[in-house]
Design a protein around this motif. Sequence first.
Motif, short mmCIF file in Angstrom:
data_model
loop_
_atom_site.label_atom_id
_atom_site.label_comp_id
_atom_site.label_asym_id
_atom_site.label_seq_id
_atom_site.Cartn_x
_atom_site.Cartn_y
_atom_site.Cartn_z
N VAL A 54 62.89 33.67 -30.67
CA VAL A 54 62.08 34.75 -30.09
C VAL A 54 61.09 34.19 -29.07
N MET A 55 60.46 33.07 -29.41
CA MET A 55 59.40 32.53 -28.55
C MET A 55 59.93 31.72 -27.38
N GLU A 65 53.49 34.44 -21.66
CA GLU A 65 53.22 35.82 -22.06
C GLU A 65 53.52 36.02 -23.54
N ARG A 66 54.61 35.43 -24.02
CA ARG A 66 54.95 35.55 -25.43
C ARG A 66 53.90 34.88 -26.31
N GLU A 67 53.42 33.70 -25.90
CA GLU A 67 52.39 33.00 -26.66
C GLU A 67 51.09 33.81 -26.67
N LEU A 68 50.74 34.39 -25.52
CA LEU A 68 49.53 35.21 -25.45
C LEU A 68 49.65 36.44 -26.34
N PHE A 69 50.81 37.07 -26.34
CA PHE A 69 51.04 38.23 -27.19
C PHE A 69 50.93 37.83 -28.66
N SER A 74 47.91 37.83 -33.75
CA SER A 74 47.26 37.05 -34.80
C SER A 74 45.78 37.38 -34.87
N HIS A 75 45.15 37.49 -33.73
CA HIS A 75 43.72 37.85 -33.68
C HIS A 75 43.49 39.23 -34.29
#
Length: 81
Positions: A54-55, A65-69, A74-75
């Motif tokens: 997925v990542m 963008e995937r990491e930021l999402f 998580s936040h």
Amino acid sequence: MRLGNVERGDGLSARLLYGVVRAVSGFRAPDVVRTLRYRPHLFGRPHSAHTHAVMRGPSEWSIGERELFAAFVSHMNQCHF
């Protein structure tokens, strides 16, 4: 409720890893790490492979963008991992 084997480690290598994490960081290993390491052939490896696909797999979104999402989700879930 926590399963004892998940909490303390299912085997010597997991127990040693959790001890090192606690010694180095001062905190217990995160639950997600404990879950992935508990009987990895049943859950950890398949889940890790899916997360990697997925990542890092093909997508219209960039890896950033995937990491930021993922960080945002998580936040929002108050997950520090």
